[in-house]
Design a protein around this motif. Sequence first.
Motif, PDB file in Angstrom:
ATOM      1  N   ILE A  67       0.842  -1.185  -0.112  1.00 26.53           N
ATOM      2  CA  ILE A  67      -0.016  -0.341  -0.117  1.00 26.53           C
ATOM      3  C   ILE A  67       0.624   1.181  -0.124  1.00 26.53           C
ATOM      4  O   ILE A  67       1.969   0.865   0.721  1.00 26.53           O
ATOM      5  N   ALA A  68       0.549   2.477  -1.002  1.00 25.56           N
ATOM      6  CA  ALA A  68       1.038   3.492  -0.423  1.00 25.56           C
ATOM      7  C   ALA A  68      -0.393   4.606  -0.115  1.00 25.56           C
ATOM      8  O   ALA A  68      -0.941   4.122  -1.010  1.00 25.56           O
ATOM      9  N   ILE A  69       0.623   4.803   0.800  1.00 25.00           N
ATOM     10  CA  ILE A  69      -0.957   6.658   1.307  1.00 25.00           C
ATOM     11  C   ILE A  69       0.081   7.815  -0.096  1.00 25.00           C
ATOM     12  O   ILE A  69       1.429   8.151   0.670  1.00 25.00           O
ATOM     13  N   TRP A  70      -0.095   9.123  -0.133  1.00 23.20           N
ATOM     14  CA  TRP A  70      -0.037   9.984  -0.319  1.00 23.20           C
ATOM     15  C   TRP A  70      -0.562  11.021  -0.023  1.00 23.20           C
ATOM     16  O   TRP A  70      -1.702  10.379  -0.131  1.00 23.20           O
ATOM     17  N   ASP A  71      -0.375  12.280  -0.348  1.00 30.65           N
ATOM     18  CA  ASP A  71      -0.672  13.164  -0.364  1.00 30.65           C
ATOM     19  C   ASP A  71      -0.770  14.276  -0.998  1.00 30.65           C
ATOM     20  O   ASP A  71       0.432  14.690  -2.071  1.00 30.65           O
ATOM     21  N   ASN A  72      -1.585  14.226  -2.296  1.00 28.17           N
ATOM     22  CA  ASN A  72      -1.920  15.369  -3.249  1.00 28.17           C
ATOM     23  C   ASN A  72      -2.253  16.806  -3.277  1.00 28.17           C
ATOM     24  O   ASN A  72      -1.482  16.715  -4.393  1.00 28.17           O
ATOM     25  N   ARG A  73      -1.724  16.963  -2.283  1.00 29.38           N
ATOM     26  CA  ARG A  73      -1.528  18.289  -2.239  1.00 29.38           C
ATOM     27  C   ARG A  73      -0.267  18.835  -2.007  1.00 29.38           C
ATOM     28  O   ARG A  73      -0.359  20.371  -2.204  1.00 29.38           O
ATOM     29  N   CYS A  74       0.460  17.779  -1.668  1.00 22.69           N
ATOM     30  CA  CYS A  74       2.515  18.228  -2.197  1.00 22.69           C
ATOM     31  C   CYS A  74       3.015  17.438  -2.949  1.00 22.69           C
ATOM     32  O   CYS A  74       4.188  17.896  -2.598  1.00 22.69           O
ATOM     33  N   THR A  75       2.722  16.274  -3.571  1.00 23.88           N
ATOM     34  CA  THR A  75       2.873  15.388  -4.408  1.00 23.88           C
ATOM     35  C   THR A  75       2.783  15.344  -5.929  1.00 23.88           C
ATOM     36  O   THR A  75       1.537  15.640  -6.252  1.00 23.88           O
ATOM     37  N   PHE A  76       3.381  14.790  -6.256  1.00 27.71           N
ATOM     38  CA  PHE A  76       3.254  14.361  -8.277  1.00 27.71           C
ATOM     39  C   PHE A  76       3.841  13.031  -8.240  1.00 27.71           C
ATOM     40  O   PHE A  76       4.646  12.347  -7.261  1.00 27.71           O
ATOM     41  N   HIS A  77       2.474  12.711  -8.846  1.00 25.33           N
ATOM     42  CA  HIS A  77       3.681  10.882  -9.567  1.00 25.33           C
ATOM     43  C   HIS A  77       2.942  10.813 -10.607  1.00 25.33           C
ATOM     44  O   HIS A  77       2.223  11.155 -11.309  1.00 25.33           O
ATOM     45  N   THR A  78       3.181   9.656 -11.153  1.00 27.91           N
ATOM     46  CA  THR A  78       3.497   8.959 -12.747  1.00 27.91           C
ATOM     47  C   THR A  78       3.912   7.811 -12.302  1.00 27.91           C
ATOM     48  O   THR A  78       4.659   7.007 -11.143  1.00 27.91           O
ATOM     49  N   ALA A  79       3.039   6.723 -12.771  1.00 26.87           N
ATOM     50  CA  ALA A  79       3.194   4.827 -13.032  1.00 26.87           C
ATOM     51  C   ALA A  79       4.455   5.079 -14.221  1.00 26.87           C
ATOM     52  O   ALA A  79       4.715   5.465 -15.008  1.00 26.87           O
ATOM     53  N   THR A  80       5.341   4.008 -13.910  1.00 32.50           N
ATOM     54  CA  THR A  80       5.767   2.953 -15.781  1.00 32.50           C
ATOM     55  C   THR A  80       5.523   2.158 -16.255  1.00 32.50           C
ATOM     56  O   THR A  80       4.837   0.940 -15.995  1.00 32.50           O
TER      57      THR A  80
END
Length: 344
Positions: free
Chosen positions: A287-300
Amino acid sequence: MVAAPFSPLGSLSAFESYDETPHIGRFGTRFSNKSVQLSRLLTAPNSDELIKDLATLVSHRGVVFFIDQDIDIEQQKELGARLGELAGKPATSKLHIHPISEQTPELTADVSVISSEGGIARNGYSRSARASNGWHTDITFEPIPSDYAILKLHTLPAVGGDTLWASGYEAYDKLSPAYQRFLEGLTALHDGSGFREGIKYAKETNKVINSPRGSPQNTGTRLQAVHPVIRTHPVTGFKSLFVNRGFTTRITELTDDESDDVLAYLFRHVSENHDMQVRFHWSKNDIAIWDNRCTFHTATNDYESLRQGNRVVSLGEKPYFDPGSVSRRRALGLDSPNTLSTMK
Protein backbone atom coordinates in the motif's frame (compact mmCIF):
# COMPACT_ATOMS: atom_id res chain seq x y z
CA MET A 1 25.75 20.85 19.80
CA VAL A 2 23.55 19.96 16.81
CA ALA A 3 19.77 19.86 17.22
CA ALA A 4 18.08 16.51 16.66
CA PRO A 5 16.41 16.32 13.24
CA PHE A 6 12.68 16.95 13.15
CA SER A 7 10.58 13.76 13.09
CA PRO A 8 6.85 13.74 12.28
CA LEU A 9 6.44 10.06 13.23
CA GLY A 10 4.79 10.73 16.60
CA SER A 11 3.18 7.56 17.98
CA LEU A 12 4.31 5.69 14.83
CA SER A 13 7.92 5.86 16.04
CA ALA A 14 7.18 2.57 17.84
CA PHE A 15 7.21 0.83 14.46
CA GLU A 16 10.26 0.09 12.32
CA SER A 17 10.57 2.44 9.35
CA TYR A 18 13.16 4.13 7.17
CA ASP A 19 13.37 7.06 4.79
CA GLU A 20 13.33 6.27 1.09
CA THR A 21 15.54 9.24 0.16
CA PRO A 22 18.49 10.74 2.04
CA HIS A 23 18.24 14.24 0.60
CA ILE A 24 17.19 17.26 2.62
CA GLY A 25 13.55 16.98 3.62
CA ARG A 26 13.41 13.14 3.74
CA PHE A 27 10.86 12.45 1.00
CA GLY A 28 9.06 9.11 1.34
CA THR A 29 8.96 6.74 4.32
CA ARG A 30 8.65 2.95 4.26
CA PHE A 31 7.39 0.71 7.06
CA SER A 32 9.43 -2.27 6.02
CA ASN A 33 8.14 -4.90 8.45
CA LYS A 34 4.85 -6.49 7.36
CA SER A 35 3.93 -6.92 11.02
CA VAL A 36 2.94 -3.24 10.82
CA GLN A 37 -0.61 -3.69 9.53
CA LEU A 38 -2.94 -0.78 8.82
CA SER A 39 -5.88 -2.99 9.78
CA ARG A 40 -4.51 -3.09 13.33
CA LEU A 41 -4.04 0.67 13.45
CA LEU A 42 -7.74 1.01 12.68
CA THR A 43 -8.75 -1.07 15.70
CA ALA A 44 -6.00 -0.17 18.21
CA PRO A 45 -7.05 1.39 21.54
CA ASN A 46 -5.25 4.60 20.50
CA SER A 47 -6.45 4.35 16.90
CA ASP A 48 -7.30 8.06 16.51
CA GLU A 49 -3.84 9.06 17.71
CA LEU A 50 -2.13 6.60 15.37
CA ILE A 51 -4.15 7.62 12.31
CA LYS A 52 -3.79 11.35 13.01
CA ASP A 53 -0.02 10.85 13.33
CA LEU A 54 -0.06 8.85 10.10
CA ALA A 55 -1.82 11.74 8.35
CA THR A 56 0.80 14.14 9.70
CA LEU A 57 3.61 11.84 8.59
CA VAL A 58 2.19 11.54 5.06
CA SER A 59 1.78 15.33 4.85
CA HIS A 60 5.43 15.85 5.84
CA ARG A 61 7.02 13.00 3.89
CA GLY A 62 4.71 13.14 0.86
CA VAL A 63 4.26 9.38 0.49
CA VAL A 64 4.41 6.48 2.94
CA PHE A 65 4.64 2.77 2.05
CA PHE A 66 3.35 -0.31 3.89
CA ILE A 67 4.34 -3.85 2.91
CA ASP A 68 2.05 -6.86 2.31
CA GLN A 69 -1.13 -5.49 3.91
CA ASP A 70 -4.24 -7.50 4.80
CA ILE A 71 -6.55 -4.46 4.84
CA ASP A 72 -9.79 -5.04 2.89
CA ILE A 73 -11.60 -2.49 0.75
CA GLU A 74 -14.00 -1.35 3.48
CA GLN A 75 -11.06 -0.79 5.84
CA GLN A 76 -9.22 1.05 3.08
CA LYS A 77 -12.21 3.38 2.70
CA GLU A 78 -12.44 3.86 6.47
CA LEU A 79 -8.77 4.77 6.62
CA GLY A 80 -9.14 7.17 3.70
CA ALA A 81 -11.97 8.97 5.46
CA ARG A 82 -10.36 9.11 8.89
CA LEU A 83 -6.99 10.42 7.70
CA GLY A 84 -8.51 13.68 6.49
CA GLU A 85 -11.08 13.94 9.25
CA LEU A 86 -8.48 13.61 12.00
CA ALA A 87 -6.19 16.05 10.18
CA GLY A 88 -8.96 18.68 10.23
CA LYS A 89 -10.53 18.70 6.76
CA PRO A 90 -14.02 20.24 6.24
CA ALA A 91 -16.94 18.06 7.30
CA THR A 92 -18.43 18.33 3.80
CA SER A 93 -15.40 16.60 2.23
CA LYS A 94 -15.86 12.85 1.88
CA LEU A 95 -14.32 10.20 -0.35
CA HIS A 96 -14.11 11.25 -3.97
CA ILE A 97 -16.39 9.62 -6.53
CA HIS A 98 -14.85 9.59 -9.99
CA PRO A 99 -17.12 11.15 -12.66
CA ILE A 100 -17.44 7.86 -14.55
CA SER A 101 -16.90 5.28 -11.80
CA GLU A 102 -19.57 2.61 -11.74
CA GLN A 103 -20.97 0.94 -8.67
CA THR A 104 -20.59 -2.83 -8.85
CA PRO A 105 -21.52 -5.66 -6.50
CA GLU A 106 -17.85 -5.81 -5.43
CA LEU A 107 -16.99 -2.10 -5.24
CA THR A 108 -18.79 1.18 -4.59
CA ALA A 109 -18.37 4.26 -6.79
CA ASP A 110 -15.93 5.84 -4.32
CA VAL A 111 -13.33 3.18 -5.17
CA SER A 112 -11.33 3.54 -8.40
CA VAL A 113 -10.05 0.39 -10.08
CA ILE A 114 -6.48 1.06 -11.23
CA SER A 115 -5.95 -1.42 -14.05
CA SER A 116 -3.61 -1.76 -17.00
CA GLU A 117 -6.57 -3.12 -18.99
CA GLY A 118 -7.85 0.42 -19.40
CA GLY A 119 -9.78 3.08 -17.52
CA ILE A 120 -8.16 5.90 -15.56
CA ALA A 121 -4.88 4.03 -15.02
CA ARG A 122 -3.83 4.49 -18.63
CA ASN A 123 -6.03 7.39 -19.67
CA GLY A 124 -4.32 9.09 -22.61
CA TYR A 125 -1.34 6.72 -22.55
CA SER A 126 0.67 6.39 -25.76
CA ARG A 127 3.69 4.13 -26.06
CA SER A 128 5.40 6.59 -28.42
CA ALA A 129 4.99 9.58 -26.08
CA ARG A 130 7.51 10.64 -23.45
CA ALA A 131 7.05 8.81 -20.16
CA SER A 132 7.31 12.17 -18.37
CA ASN A 133 3.90 13.09 -19.81
CA GLY A 134 2.32 10.90 -17.15
CA TRP A 135 3.21 13.11 -14.18
CA HIS A 136 0.06 14.36 -12.42
CA THR A 137 -1.69 15.08 -9.15
CA ASP A 138 -5.03 13.36 -8.58
CA ILE A 139 -8.31 15.07 -9.59
CA THR A 140 -7.11 18.68 -9.48
CA PHE A 141 -9.90 19.45 -11.98
CA GLU A 142 -12.32 19.38 -9.03
CA PRO A 143 -13.06 22.61 -7.06
CA ILE A 144 -12.39 20.57 -3.91
CA PRO A 145 -9.48 18.30 -4.86
CA SER A 146 -7.84 15.48 -2.94
CA ASP A 147 -5.91 15.49 0.29
CA TYR A 148 -4.91 11.83 0.80
CA ALA A 149 -4.96 8.87 -1.56
CA ILE A 150 -4.48 5.17 -0.76
CA LEU A 151 -3.55 2.61 -3.41
CA LYS A 152 -3.29 -1.14 -2.85
CA LEU A 153 -2.05 -3.28 -5.73
CA HIS A 154 -3.12 -6.93 -5.67
CA THR A 155 -2.11 -8.05 -9.18
CA LEU A 156 1.34 -7.29 -10.58
CA PRO A 157 3.49 -8.07 -13.60
CA ALA A 158 6.61 -10.16 -12.98
CA VAL A 159 8.78 -7.16 -13.86
CA GLY A 160 8.09 -3.42 -14.09
CA GLY A 161 5.15 -1.25 -13.11
CA ASP A 162 6.91 0.93 -10.55
CA THR A 163 5.41 4.24 -9.40
CA LEU A 164 7.34 7.48 -8.93
CA TRP A 165 6.45 10.41 -6.69
CA ALA A 166 7.95 13.91 -6.63
CA SER A 167 7.84 16.47 -3.83
CA GLY A 168 5.90 19.70 -4.32
CA TYR A 169 7.69 21.19 -1.30
CA GLU A 170 11.09 20.53 -2.83
CA ALA A 171 9.86 21.72 -6.24
CA TYR A 172 9.06 25.08 -4.64
CA ASP A 173 12.31 25.21 -2.66
CA LYS A 174 14.46 24.53 -5.74
CA LEU A 175 13.14 27.64 -7.48
CA SER A 176 15.00 30.94 -7.16
CA PRO A 177 13.54 33.49 -4.71
CA ALA A 178 12.63 35.78 -7.62
CA TYR A 179 10.76 32.99 -9.42
CA GLN A 180 9.02 31.98 -6.20
CA ARG A 181 7.77 35.55 -5.74
CA PHE A 182 6.61 35.68 -9.36
CA LEU A 183 4.52 32.50 -8.97
CA GLU A 184 3.02 33.31 -5.57
CA GLY A 185 -0.46 34.74 -5.97
CA LEU A 186 -0.93 33.44 -9.53
CA THR A 187 -3.75 31.00 -10.28
CA ALA A 188 -4.09 28.24 -12.86
CA LEU A 189 -6.90 26.45 -14.66
CA HIS A 190 -7.07 22.68 -14.12
CA ASP A 191 -9.05 20.78 -16.73
CA GLY A 192 -10.19 17.14 -16.75
CA SER A 193 -11.01 17.12 -20.46
CA GLY A 194 -9.23 13.77 -20.84
CA PHE A 195 -12.22 12.19 -19.11
CA ARG A 196 -14.84 13.91 -21.26
CA GLU A 197 -14.81 11.13 -23.85
CA GLY A 198 -15.74 8.74 -21.04
CA ILE A 199 -18.52 11.09 -19.98
CA LYS A 200 -19.75 11.36 -23.57
CA TYR A 201 -19.79 7.57 -23.87
CA ALA A 202 -21.58 7.26 -20.54
CA LYS A 203 -24.29 9.65 -21.72
CA GLU A 204 -24.69 7.83 -25.03
CA THR A 205 -25.11 4.50 -23.24
CA ASN A 206 -27.44 5.94 -20.58
CA LYS A 207 -24.96 5.47 -17.77
CA VAL A 208 -25.00 7.79 -14.78
CA ILE A 209 -22.54 10.69 -14.56
CA ASN A 210 -21.62 10.90 -10.90
CA SER A 211 -22.55 14.22 -9.31
CA PRO A 212 -21.91 15.43 -6.66
CA ARG A 213 -18.55 13.72 -6.27
CA GLY A 214 -17.78 13.59 -2.55
CA SER A 215 -18.29 17.33 -1.97
CA PRO A 216 -21.27 19.64 -2.62
CA GLN A 217 -18.93 21.77 -4.76
CA ASN A 218 -17.80 18.92 -7.05
CA THR A 219 -20.73 18.80 -9.45
CA GLY A 220 -21.58 18.77 -13.15
CA THR A 221 -19.59 17.64 -16.17
CA ARG A 222 -17.41 20.71 -16.82
CA LEU A 223 -14.50 19.22 -14.85
CA GLN A 224 -12.64 22.50 -14.44
CA ALA A 225 -11.33 24.43 -11.45
CA VAL A 226 -8.96 27.33 -10.76
CA HIS A 227 -6.35 26.86 -8.02
CA PRO A 228 -3.30 28.78 -6.77
CA VAL A 229 -0.02 27.98 -8.50
CA ILE A 230 1.68 27.92 -5.08
CA ARG A 231 -0.53 26.57 -2.31
CA THR A 232 -0.10 26.44 1.45
CA HIS A 233 -0.42 23.02 3.03
CA PRO A 234 -2.91 23.23 5.93
CA VAL A 235 -1.22 20.50 8.01
CA THR A 236 2.44 21.48 7.67
CA GLY A 237 2.08 25.17 6.79
CA PHE A 238 4.66 24.71 4.00
CA LYS A 239 4.49 26.17 0.49
CA SER A 240 4.12 23.68 -2.35
CA LEU A 241 4.08 23.91 -6.14
CA PHE A 242 0.55 23.01 -7.29
CA VAL A 243 0.48 22.69 -11.08
CA ASN A 244 0.74 19.37 -12.89
CA ARG A 245 1.15 18.20 -16.46
CA GLY A 246 -1.93 15.95 -16.31
CA PHE A 247 -4.53 18.62 -15.60
CA THR A 248 -3.12 22.18 -15.52
CA THR A 249 -3.76 23.95 -18.83
CA ARG A 250 -3.01 27.64 -18.31
CA ILE A 251 -2.06 30.33 -15.80
CA THR A 252 -4.99 32.70 -15.77
CA GLU A 253 -3.12 35.98 -15.17
CA LEU A 254 -0.71 35.49 -18.10
CA THR A 255 -1.10 35.57 -21.86
CA ASP A 256 -1.38 32.22 -23.60
CA ASP A 257 2.22 32.34 -24.79
CA GLU A 258 3.54 33.36 -21.37
CA SER A 259 1.48 30.68 -19.68
CA ASP A 260 2.68 27.97 -22.06
CA ASP A 261 6.32 28.89 -21.41
CA VAL A 262 5.96 29.01 -17.62
CA LEU A 263 4.01 25.75 -17.40
CA ALA A 264 6.44 23.96 -19.72
CA TYR A 265 9.29 24.98 -17.42
CA LEU A 266 7.45 23.91 -14.27
CA PHE A 267 6.46 20.54 -15.75
CA ARG A 268 10.10 19.86 -16.64
CA HIS A 269 11.12 21.09 -13.21
CA VAL A 270 9.06 18.28 -11.67
CA SER A 271 9.90 15.48 -14.10
CA GLU A 272 13.62 16.18 -14.60
CA ASN A 273 14.75 16.77 -11.00
CA HIS A 274 15.30 13.17 -9.93
CA ASP A 275 16.78 14.31 -6.61
CA MET A 276 13.30 15.23 -5.39
CA GLN A 277 11.70 11.97 -6.53
CA VAL A 278 11.24 8.56 -4.98
CA ARG A 279 10.58 5.33 -6.94
CA PHE A 280 8.64 2.44 -5.41
CA HIS A 281 8.84 -1.14 -6.65
CA TRP A 282 5.58 -2.86 -5.77
CA SER A 283 5.06 -6.31 -4.31
CA LYS A 284 1.66 -7.95 -3.98
CA ASN A 285 -0.67 -6.23 -1.50
CA ASP A 286 1.66 -3.32 -0.79
CA ILE A 287 0.00 0.00 0.00
CA ALA A 288 1.09 3.55 -0.78
CA ILE A 289 -0.52 6.52 0.96
CA TRP A 290 0.30 9.95 -0.45
CA ASP A 291 -0.73 13.56 0.00
CA ASN A 292 -1.97 15.09 -3.25
CA ARG A 293 -1.52 18.60 -1.86
CA CYS A 294 2.27 18.31 -1.93
CA THR A 295 3.19 15.55 -4.40
CA PHE A 296 3.06 14.54 -8.04
CA HIS A 297 3.21 10.93 -9.27
CA THR A 298 3.37 8.77 -12.36
CA ALA A 299 3.26 5.06 -13.13
CA THR A 300 5.97 3.36 -15.17
CA ASN A 301 4.32 1.76 -18.20
CA ASP A 302 7.10 -0.74 -18.92
CA TYR A 303 5.17 -4.01 -18.60
CA GLU A 304 2.73 -6.14 -20.60
CA SER A 305 0.84 -8.37 -18.15
CA LEU A 306 -1.99 -7.30 -15.83
CA ARG A 307 -1.32 -4.68 -13.14
CA GLN A 308 -4.35 -3.92 -11.00
CA GLY A 309 -5.44 -2.61 -7.64
CA ASN A 310 -7.90 -0.35 -5.85
CA ARG A 311 -7.50 3.32 -5.01
CA VAL A 312 -9.40 5.41 -2.51
CA VAL A 313 -9.12 9.18 -2.84
CA SER A 314 -10.18 11.48 -0.01
CA LEU A 315 -11.21 15.09 -0.55
CA GLY A 316 -9.65 17.93 1.41
CA GLU A 317 -10.18 21.68 1.45
CA LYS A 318 -10.33 24.36 -1.25
CA PRO A 319 -6.68 25.12 -2.09
CA TYR A 320 -5.39 28.47 -0.84
CA PHE A 321 -2.17 30.46 -0.63
CA ASP A 322 -1.20 32.14 2.65
CA PRO A 323 1.47 34.83 2.06
CA GLY A 324 2.65 34.25 5.64
CA SER A 325 3.46 30.58 5.07
CA VAL A 326 7.06 29.43 4.64
CA SER A 327 9.08 26.95 2.64
CA ARG A 328 9.81 23.55 4.13
CA ARG A 329 13.57 24.06 4.13
CA ARG A 330 13.31 27.39 5.91
CA ALA A 331 10.76 26.09 8.44
CA LEU A 332 12.98 23.14 9.36
CA GLY A 333 16.19 25.20 9.42
CA LEU A 334 17.72 23.14 6.61
CA ASP A 335 19.19 25.96 4.53
CA SER A 336 22.48 27.68 5.22
CA PRO A 337 22.62 31.52 5.10
CA ASN A 338 24.43 31.34 1.75
CA THR A 339 21.81 29.36 -0.20
CA LEU A 340 19.52 31.03 -2.68
CA SER A 341 16.28 29.91 -1.03
CA THR A 342 16.99 32.00 2.08
CA MET A 343 17.59 35.19 0.08
CA LYS A 344 13.95 36.25 0.08
